[in-house]
Design a protein around this motif. Structure first.
Motif, PDB file in Angstrom:
ATOM      1  N   ASN A  48       0.846  -1.187   0.000  1.00 40.29           N
ATOM      2  CA  ASN A  48       0.000   0.000   0.000  1.00 40.29           C
ATOM      3  C   ASN A  48       0.885   1.241   0.000  1.00 40.29           C
ATOM      4  O   ASN A  48       1.250   1.741   1.060  1.00 40.29           O
ATOM      5  CB  ASN A  48      -0.910   0.032   1.237  1.00 40.29           C
ATOM      6  N   PRO A  49       1.255   1.717  -1.176  1.00 41.69           N
ATOM      7  CA  PRO A  49       2.054   2.942  -1.201  1.00 41.69           C
ATOM      8  C   PRO A  49       1.241   4.136  -0.710  1.00 41.69           C
ATOM      9  O   PRO A  49       0.042   4.243  -0.974  1.00 41.69           O
ATOM     10  CB  PRO A  49       2.397   3.129  -2.678  1.00 41.69           C
ATOM     11  N   GLY A  50       1.925   5.024  -0.002  1.00 40.26           N
ATOM     12  CA  GLY A  50       1.329   6.306   0.334  1.00 40.26           C
ATOM     13  C   GLY A  50       1.467   7.240  -0.854  1.00 40.26           C
ATOM     14  O   GLY A  50       1.926   6.842  -1.936  1.00 40.26           O
ATOM     15  N   LEU A  51       1.073   8.484  -0.653  1.00 41.10           N
ATOM     16  CA  LEU A  51       1.228   9.453  -1.740  1.00 41.10           C
ATOM     17  C   LEU A  51       2.707   9.548  -2.094  1.00 41.10           C
ATOM     18  O   LEU A  51       3.550   9.760  -1.229  1.00 41.10           O
ATOM     19  CB  LEU A  51       0.700  10.823  -1.322  1.00 41.10           C
ATOM     20  N   THR A  52       3.003   9.362  -3.360  1.00 44.19           N
ATOM     21  CA  THR A  52       4.384   9.324  -3.831  1.00 44.19           C
ATOM     22  C   THR A  52       4.567  10.381  -4.906  1.00 44.19           C
ATOM     23  O   THR A  52       3.706  10.571  -5.759  1.00 44.19           O
ATOM     24  CB  THR A  52       4.710   7.916  -4.380  1.00 44.19           C
ATOM     25  N   ASP A  53       5.683  11.066  -4.847  1.00 40.51           N
ATOM     26  CA  ASP A  53       5.966  12.173  -5.757  1.00 40.51           C
ATOM     27  C   ASP A  53       6.214  11.669  -7.175  1.00 40.51           C
ATOM     28  O   ASP A  53       7.342  11.500  -7.611  1.00 40.51           O
ATOM     29  CB  ASP A  53       7.178  12.961  -5.250  1.00 40.51           C
ATOM     30  N   THR A  54       5.105  11.411  -7.885  1.00 45.50           N
ATOM     31  CA  THR A  54       5.172  10.963  -9.273  1.00 45.50           C
ATOM     32  C   THR A  54       4.258  11.841 -10.125  1.00 45.50           C
ATOM     33  O   THR A  54       3.441  12.604  -9.603  1.00 45.50           O
ATOM     34  CB  THR A  54       4.699   9.503  -9.418  1.00 45.50           C
ATOM     35  N   GLN A  55       4.362  11.692 -11.415  1.00 47.22           N
ATOM     36  CA  GLN A  55       3.515  12.454 -12.330  1.00 47.22           C
ATOM     37  C   GLN A  55       2.037  12.094 -12.147  1.00 47.22           C
ATOM     38  O   GLN A  55       1.165  12.932 -12.302  1.00 47.22           O
ATOM     39  CB  GLN A  55       3.946  12.216 -13.777  1.00 47.22           C
ATOM     40  N   ILE A  56       1.768  10.848 -11.809  1.00 49.30           N
ATOM     41  CA  ILE A  56       0.375  10.422 -11.596  1.00 49.30           C
ATOM     42  C   ILE A  56      -0.260  11.252 -10.494  1.00 49.30           C
ATOM     43  O   ILE A  56      -1.388  11.735 -10.632  1.00 49.30           O
ATOM     44  CB  ILE A  56       0.295   8.922 -11.262  1.00 49.30           C
ATOM     45  N   LEU A  57       0.456  11.435  -9.399  1.00 49.60           N
ATOM     46  CA  LEU A  57      -0.080  12.225  -8.285  1.00 49.60           C
ATOM     47  C   LEU A  57      -0.332  13.665  -8.720  1.00 49.60           C
ATOM     48  O   LEU A  57      -1.344  14.260  -8.352  1.00 49.60           O
ATOM     49  CB  LEU A  57       0.880  12.196  -7.092  1.00 49.60           C
ATOM     50  N   LYS A  58       0.552  14.179  -9.530  1.00 52.57           N
ATOM     51  CA  LYS A  58       0.400  15.565  -9.983  1.00 52.57           C
ATOM     52  C   LYS A  58      -0.806  15.732 -10.905  1.00 52.57           C
ATOM     53  O   LYS A  58      -1.409  16.789 -10.962  1.00 52.57           O
ATOM     54  CB  LYS A  58       1.667  16.028 -10.677  1.00 52.57           C
ATOM     55  N   GLY A 115       0.300 -13.503   1.967  1.00 58.32           N
ATOM     56  CA  GLY A 115      -0.995 -13.027   2.439  1.00 58.32           C
ATOM     57  C   GLY A 115      -0.926 -11.752   3.242  1.00 58.32           C
ATOM     58  O   GLY A 115      -1.951 -11.229   3.668  1.00 58.32           O
ATOM     59  N   SER A 116       0.262 -11.216   3.441  1.00 54.50           N
ATOM     60  CA  SER A 116       0.388  -9.997   4.234  1.00 54.50           C
ATOM     61  C   SER A 116       0.252  -8.763   3.349  1.00 54.50           C
ATOM     62  O   SER A 116       0.423  -8.816   2.131  1.00 54.50           O
ATOM     63  CB  SER A 116       1.707  -9.979   5.018  1.00 54.50           C
ATOM     64  N   VAL A 117      -0.077  -7.646   4.000  1.00 51.33           N
ATOM     65  CA  VAL A 117      -0.234  -6.361   3.327  1.00 51.33           C
ATOM     66  C   VAL A 117       0.683  -5.374   4.046  1.00 51.33           C
ATOM     67  O   VAL A 117       0.695  -5.313   5.278  1.00 51.33           O
ATOM     68  CB  VAL A 117      -1.702  -5.878   3.392  1.00 51.33           C
ATOM     69  N   TRP A 118       1.424  -4.599   3.270  1.00 52.32           N
ATOM     70  CA  TRP A 118       2.425  -3.690   3.816  1.00 52.32           C
ATOM     71  C   TRP A 118       2.201  -2.276   3.320  1.00 52.32           C
ATOM     72  O   TRP A 118       1.901  -2.061   2.150  1.00 52.32           O
ATOM     73  CB  TRP A 118       3.819  -4.147   3.402  1.00 52.32           C
ATOM     74  N   THR A 119       2.379  -1.316   4.216  1.00 53.18           N
ATOM     75  CA  THR A 119       2.261   0.097   3.872  1.00 53.18           C
ATOM     76  C   THR A 119       3.660   0.683   3.737  1.00 53.18           C
ATOM     77  O   THR A 119       4.532   0.418   4.567  1.00 53.18           O
ATOM     78  CB  THR A 119       1.479   0.860   4.955  1.00 53.18           C
ATOM     79  N   ILE A 120       3.842   1.465   2.683  1.00 54.58           N
ATOM     80  CA  ILE A 120       5.108   2.169   2.452  1.00 54.58           C
ATOM     81  C   ILE A 120       4.740   3.629   2.218  1.00 54.58           C
ATOM     82  O   ILE A 120       4.162   3.972   1.188  1.00 54.58           O
ATOM     83  CB  ILE A 120       5.860   1.597   1.234  1.00 54.58           C
ATOM     84  N   GLU A 121       5.042   4.469   3.198  1.00 53.61           N
ATOM     85  CA  GLU A 121       4.650   5.877   3.083  1.00 53.61           C
ATOM     86  C   GLU A 121       5.528   6.775   3.939  1.00 53.61           C
ATOM     87  O   GLU A 121       6.282   6.303   4.793  1.00 53.61           O
ATOM     88  CB  GLU A 121       3.177   6.056   3.480  1.00 53.61           C
ATOM     89  N   ASN A 122       5.389   8.073   3.708  1.00 50.99           N
ATOM     90  CA  ASN A 122       6.013   9.125   4.520  1.00 50.99           C
ATOM     91  C   ASN A 122       7.527   9.005   4.631  1.00 50.99           C
ATOM     92  O   ASN A 122       8.112   9.391   5.640  1.00 50.99           O
ATOM     93  CB  ASN A 122       5.421   9.152   5.939  1.00 50.99           C
ATOM     94  N   ASP A 123       8.179   8.454   3.611  1.00 53.22           N
ATOM     95  CA  ASP A 123       9.628   8.248   3.639  1.00 53.22           C
ATOM     96  C   ASP A 123      10.080   7.445   4.857  1.00 53.22           C
ATOM     97  O   ASP A 123      11.172   7.643   5.386  1.00 53.22           O
ATOM     98  CB  ASP A 123      10.380   9.587   3.557  1.00 53.22           C
ATOM     99  N   GLN A 124       9.231   6.510   5.288  1.00 50.32           N
ATOM    100  CA  GLN A 124       9.519   5.627   6.414  1.00 50.32           C
ATOM    101  C   GLN A 124       9.700   4.196   5.913  1.00 50.32           C
ATOM    102  O   GLN A 124       9.277   3.861   4.819  1.00 50.32           O
ATOM    103  CB  GLN A 124       8.350   5.654   7.425  1.00 50.32           C
TER     104      GLN A 124
END
Length: 137
Positions: free
Chosen positions: A64-74, A119-128
């Motif tokens: 589960n990516p957090g908001l990431t600085d990509t063109q899609i977000l823009k 079966g696990s779900v992982w969050t990757i966000e906030n430069d953490q």
């Protein structure tokens, strides 16, 4: 999974499905996107169950990516939000949620590959570092 499965002569492996932090909590400004990402999370959890992974040797994991600085977000507000009030609400929400660098996603993905259970779900966000979701959607 069919071609990777040890049952079919494969060597097993890992499938990483990309969901989103929007699958963890309601995002009223992008409801269809959030719902489809929640489906990806559930799909991964279901196929990651030992019922499948035990025989196949294929781990299935979701990130589960957090908001990431990509063109899609823009560009997301320009093509997905048809209601001007929703667009304003999305822009306000976006200013309140930290945006991470693309590099953090790469580092987080490597962390997930090293330690995630099927079966696990992982969050990757906030430069953490990546963290396991305890109660994914």
């Amino acid at each position: 999974m069919k071609y990777m499965s040890k049952v079919n002569g494969g060597r097993g492996g890992i499938i990483i499905n990309t969901a989103s932090i929007t699958s963890e909590t309601p995002f009223p400004t992008i409801p269809i996107y959030a719902a489809t990402k929640a489906a990806v999370s559930h799909f991964s959890r279901s196929f990651g169950d030992p019922l499948y992974s035990g025989k196949s040797g294929v781990k299935v994991i979701a990130i589960n990516p957090g908001l990431t600085d990509t063109q899609i977000l823009k560009n997301i507000a320009d093509y997905s939000l048809y209601d001007p009030d929703v667009k304003v609400a999305f822009d306000v929400m976006r200013t309140k949620v930290p945006t991470q660098k693309v590099n953090n996603m790469g580092v987080g993905l490597l962390q997930v590959l090293e330690k995630a259970e099927s079966g696990s779900v992982w969050t990757i966000e906030n430069d953490q570092p990546a963290k396991r979701c305890l109660n994914p959607a």
